[in-house]
Design a protein around this motif. Structure first.
Motif, mmCIF file in Angstrom:
data_model
loop_
_atom_site.group_PDB
_atom_site.id
_atom_site.type_symbol
_atom_site.label_atom_id
_atom_site.label_comp_id
_atom_site.label_asym_id
_atom_site.label_seq_id
_atom_site.Cartn_x
_atom_site.Cartn_y
_atom_site.Cartn_z
ATOM 1 N N GLU A 41 0.806 -1.208 0.000
ATOM 2 C CA GLU A 41 0.000 0.000 0.000
ATOM 3 C C GLU A 41 0.841 1.261 0.000
ATOM 4 O O GLU A 41 0.381 2.325 -0.412
ATOM 5 C CB GLU A 41 -0.933 0.004 1.210
ATOM 6 C CG GLU A 41 -2.017 -1.065 1.150
ATOM 7 C CD GLU A 41 -2.965 -0.970 2.322
ATOM 8 O OE1 GLU A 41 -2.738 -0.083 3.175
ATOM 9 O OE2 GLU A 41 -3.924 -1.754 2.391
ATOM 10 N N ASP A 42 2.085 1.141 0.491
ATOM 11 C CA ASP A 42 2.945 2.314 0.544
ATOM 12 C C ASP A 42 3.859 2.403 -0.678
ATOM 13 O O ASP A 42 4.751 3.228 -0.712
ATOM 14 C CB ASP A 42 3.795 2.287 1.812
ATOM 15 C CG ASP A 42 4.398 3.653 2.131
ATOM 16 O OD1 ASP A 42 3.675 4.658 1.982
ATOM 17 O OD2 ASP A 42 5.583 3.707 2.515
ATOM 18 N N ALA A 43 3.638 1.556 -1.669
ATOM 19 C CA ALA A 43 4.476 1.571 -2.871
ATOM 20 C C ALA A 43 3.617 1.531 -4.119
ATOM 21 O O ALA A 43 3.674 0.575 -4.900
ATOM 22 C CB ALA A 43 5.463 0.414 -2.851
ATOM 23 N N PRO A 44 2.774 2.545 -4.336
ATOM 24 C CA PRO A 44 1.957 2.588 -5.550
ATOM 25 C C PRO A 44 2.840 2.846 -6.778
ATOM 26 O O PRO A 44 4.007 3.220 -6.665
ATOM 27 C CB PRO A 44 1.002 3.748 -5.291
ATOM 28 C CG PRO A 44 1.756 4.638 -4.366
ATOM 29 C CD PRO A 44 2.568 3.731 -3.486
ATOM 30 N N ILE A 45 2.264 2.638 -7.938
ATOM 31 C CA ILE A 45 2.961 2.924 -9.197
ATOM 32 C C ILE A 45 2.770 4.396 -9.527
ATOM 33 O O ILE A 45 1.644 4.875 -9.648
ATOM 34 C CB ILE A 45 2.410 2.035 -10.322
ATOM 35 C CG1 ILE A 45 2.571 0.561 -9.955
ATOM 36 C CG2 ILE A 45 3.107 2.345 -11.633
ATOM 37 C CD1 ILE A 45 1.903 -0.374 -10.935
ATOM 38 N N GLU A 46 3.879 5.109 -9.660
ATOM 39 C CA GLU A 46 3.822 6.550 -9.907
ATOM 40 C C GLU A 46 4.669 6.917 -11.122
ATOM 41 O O GLU A 46 5.719 6.306 -11.370
ATOM 42 C CB GLU A 46 4.333 7.328 -8.697
ATOM 43 C CG GLU A 46 3.570 7.070 -7.412
ATOM 44 C CD GLU A 46 4.157 7.823 -6.235
ATOM 45 O OE1 GLU A 46 4.146 9.056 -6.272
ATOM 46 O OE2 GLU A 46 4.644 7.171 -5.299
ATOM 47 N N SER A 47 4.234 7.921 -11.855
ATOM 48 C CA SER A 47 5.002 8.405 -13.003
ATOM 49 C C SER A 47 4.630 9.855 -13.288
ATOM 50 O O SER A 47 3.543 10.315 -12.932
ATOM 51 C CB SER A 47 4.755 7.544 -14.242
ATOM 52 O OG SER A 47 3.386 7.602 -14.614
ATOM 53 N N LEU A 48 5.531 10.546 -13.939
ATOM 54 C CA LEU A 48 5.315 11.943 -14.320
ATOM 55 C C LEU A 48 5.847 12.147 -15.729
ATOM 56 O O LEU A 48 6.996 11.798 -16.016
ATOM 57 C CB LEU A 48 6.027 12.884 -13.343
ATOM 58 C CG LEU A 48 5.963 14.383 -13.659
ATOM 59 C CD1 LEU A 48 4.538 14.895 -13.549
ATOM 60 C CD2 LEU A 48 6.879 15.177 -12.736
ATOM 61 N N PHE A 49 5.002 12.669 -16.618
ATOM 62 C CA PHE A 49 5.377 12.922 -18.001
ATOM 63 C C PHE A 49 5.131 14.386 -18.343
ATOM 64 O O PHE A 49 4.167 14.986 -17.872
ATOM 65 C CB PHE A 49 4.561 12.044 -18.962
ATOM 66 C CG PHE A 49 4.953 10.598 -18.965
ATOM 67 C CD1 PHE A 49 5.727 10.076 -19.993
ATOM 68 C CD2 PHE A 49 4.561 9.750 -17.936
ATOM 69 C CE1 PHE A 49 6.084 8.738 -20.000
ATOM 70 C CE2 PHE A 49 4.916 8.413 -17.932
ATOM 71 C CZ PHE A 49 5.686 7.901 -18.970
ATOM 72 N N VAL A 50 6.005 14.933 -19.173
ATOM 73 C CA VAL A 50 5.853 16.294 -19.685
ATOM 74 C C VAL A 50 5.856 16.227 -21.206
ATOM 75 O O VAL A 50 6.747 15.609 -21.811
ATOM 76 C CB VAL A 50 6.979 17.228 -19.192
ATOM 77 C CG1 VAL A 50 6.743 18.647 -19.709
ATOM 78 C CG2 VAL A 50 7.071 17.218 -17.678
ATOM 79 N N TRP A 51 4.848 16.839 -21.815
ATOM 80 C CA TRP A 51 4.690 16.834 -23.268
ATOM 81 C C TRP A 51 4.848 18.242 -23.835
ATOM 82 O O TRP A 51 4.456 19.231 -23.203
ATOM 83 C CB TRP A 51 3.285 16.349 -23.644
ATOM 84 C CG TRP A 51 2.997 14.912 -23.334
ATOM 85 C CD1 TRP A 51 2.758 14.362 -22.103
ATOM 86 C CD2 TRP A 51 2.889 13.845 -24.271
ATOM 87 N NE1 TRP A 51 2.506 13.021 -22.215
ATOM 88 C CE2 TRP A 51 2.583 12.670 -23.531
ATOM 89 C CE3 TRP A 51 3.004 13.755 -25.662
ATOM 90 C CZ2 TRP A 51 2.400 11.435 -24.150
ATOM 91 C CZ3 TRP A 51 2.819 12.538 -26.265
ATOM 92 C CH2 TRP A 51 2.530 11.395 -25.514
ATOM 93 N N ASP A 52 5.398 18.305 -25.042
ATOM 94 C CA ASP A 52 5.368 19.522 -25.838
ATOM 95 C C ASP A 52 4.153 19.404 -26.760
ATOM 96 O O ASP A 52 4.109 18.540 -27.642
ATOM 97 C CB ASP A 52 6.646 19.664 -26.664
ATOM 98 C CG ASP A 52 6.695 20.963 -27.463
ATOM 99 O OD1 ASP A 52 5.618 21.543 -27.738
ATOM 100 O OD2 ASP A 52 7.799 21.390 -27.824
ATOM 101 N N ILE A 53 3.148 20.256 -26.562
ATOM 102 C CA ILE A 53 1.908 20.176 -27.335
ATOM 103 C C ILE A 53 1.729 21.399 -28.234
ATOM 104 O O ILE A 53 0.620 21.718 -28.652
ATOM 105 C CB ILE A 53 0.689 20.025 -26.404
ATOM 106 C CG1 ILE A 53 0.593 21.221 -25.453
ATOM 107 C CG2 ILE A 53 0.774 18.729 -25.611
ATOM 108 C CD1 ILE A 53 -0.679 21.235 -24.616
#
Length: 357
Positions: free
Chosen positions: A284-296
């Protein structure tokens, strides 16, 4: 000796040099400046003179929409009333003062009720769920704090799902004109709508499961569609700019899976949070996390939602949205922004001056 009319006129505040008058004016509360016009005709003239009012407006409310437009148009603080409409600038001053006075007192200037779209067989509205608990409020549920609405507002423009038009519409609050957003909502699950820097981004998902994670949970392909909003002779033009798939592996439609995003006119950032569903390493203390930045920033007619195999993407190489940065859970941990099971993130934002933050 009693004061004569001449003496009274000499002591009138309206006859003071402008520098002294502006010093007195700046010490008043903004609504009091408007109230002073009720004293007499001469007070009405000086307390309603745009040449006296506009410098104060720029000083008091530099971030107001009308003040920002004045700076963009390079209009000087001291107006030449021979060339400008006297009452036009007076109305601008009064409108800004009234708005911020109501905001300060927490009272609405007016209330309007809109009939919103509801779920039916062809379209659904499933907002991204808020956090059940948050590091800033450990004592109880905070979902009401982070709850998101299916409407968005910027600089007098309101976008909301209209039950009358059976579509998303843009409402110009200044003119009361309505414009339909050219985005068909049929066979889509709308997750979020947001307007920023005159760019409308609609985040949505396909209603059918694309891939099953286990017997209970399946992922749906999620996309974002953007539309430029530009002024025109008829009011506003809403034109499609581009579309992109916001999460490579998809995202479940559930109350446990969350993603938060932000955008400006050129970039889009998305943070995804999912519970660990592994039968062997679930934590429960290790969820799957990610962060993406796009040029739109680049327009493109390519729509990944219409091309599940991605074969047509080669024809649009170098065009449209592109990923410029990506961070997995290890990267987020390295930068000490990994949220884990007790999130503390309050806001995701893209700053036009400083870039992404």
């Amino acid at each position: 000796m009693p004061e004569t009319d001449a003496t009274s006129k000499q002591l009138d505040i309206c006859t003071l040099p402008q520098e002294l008058f502006l010093m007195i004016l700046s010490s008043l509360q903004p609504p009091d400046v408007i109230r002073c016009r009720r004293v007499c005709k001469s007070w009405y003239n000086v307390f309603g003179n745009p040449s006296n009012l506009m410098p104060l407006l720029k000083k008091w409310y530099p971030l107001a929409k009308e003040v920002r437009e004045l700076r963009e148009k390079m209009i000087p603080s001291h107006l030449d009333l021979k060339d400008e409409d006297y009452y036009h600038w007076q109305r601008i001053f009064d409108r800004v003062i009234s708005r911020y006075d109501h905001l300060a007192r927490g009272q609405p200037r007016s209330t309007r009720v809109f009939s919103l779209c509801r779920d039916d067989n062809s379209s659904k509205w499933f907002r991204v769920p808020p956090w059940d608990s948050h590091g800033s409020h450990l004592s109880g549920r905070v979902d009401f704090i982070f709850k998101q609405a299916f409407w968005t507002y910027e600089d007098g423009l309101l976008v909301y799902p209209s039950s009358v038009h059976r579509s998303l519409v843009l409402l110009d609050l200044d003119t009361d004109a309505t414009f339909v957003v050219p985005f068909p909502i049929n066979n889509k699950v709308i997750r979020r709508v947001r307007i920023q820097d005159k760019l409308l981004v609609i985040e949505w998902a396909e209603p059918n499961v694309f891939h099953w994670l286990n017997d209970d949970d399946g992922v749906h392909r999620h996309f974002a569609s953007s539309f430029d909003i530009r002024p025109s002779d008829e009011g506003w033009d809403i034109t499609f700019r581009n579309e992109w798939k916001i999460m490579f592996l998809g995202h479940p439609l559930s109350d446990r899976d969350r993603f938060f995003s932000s955008h400006n006119n050129t970039h889009y950032a998305i943070y995804a949070w999912q519970p660990n569903r592994s039968l062997y390493t679930a934590d429960e203390d290790a969820p799957i996390e990610s962060l993406f930045v796009w040029d739109i920033s680049q327009p493109s007619s390519y729509r990944p939602s219409l091309d599940p195999t991605g074969r047509q993407k080669e024809d649009e190489a170098g065009k449209g949205p592109t990923t410029v940065a990506r961070f997995g859970f290890r990267d987020l941990g390295f930068y000490s922004v990994r949220q884990r099971g007790c999130p503390r993130i309050l806001k995701l934002d893209i700053n036009n001056e400083a870039g992404f933050e």
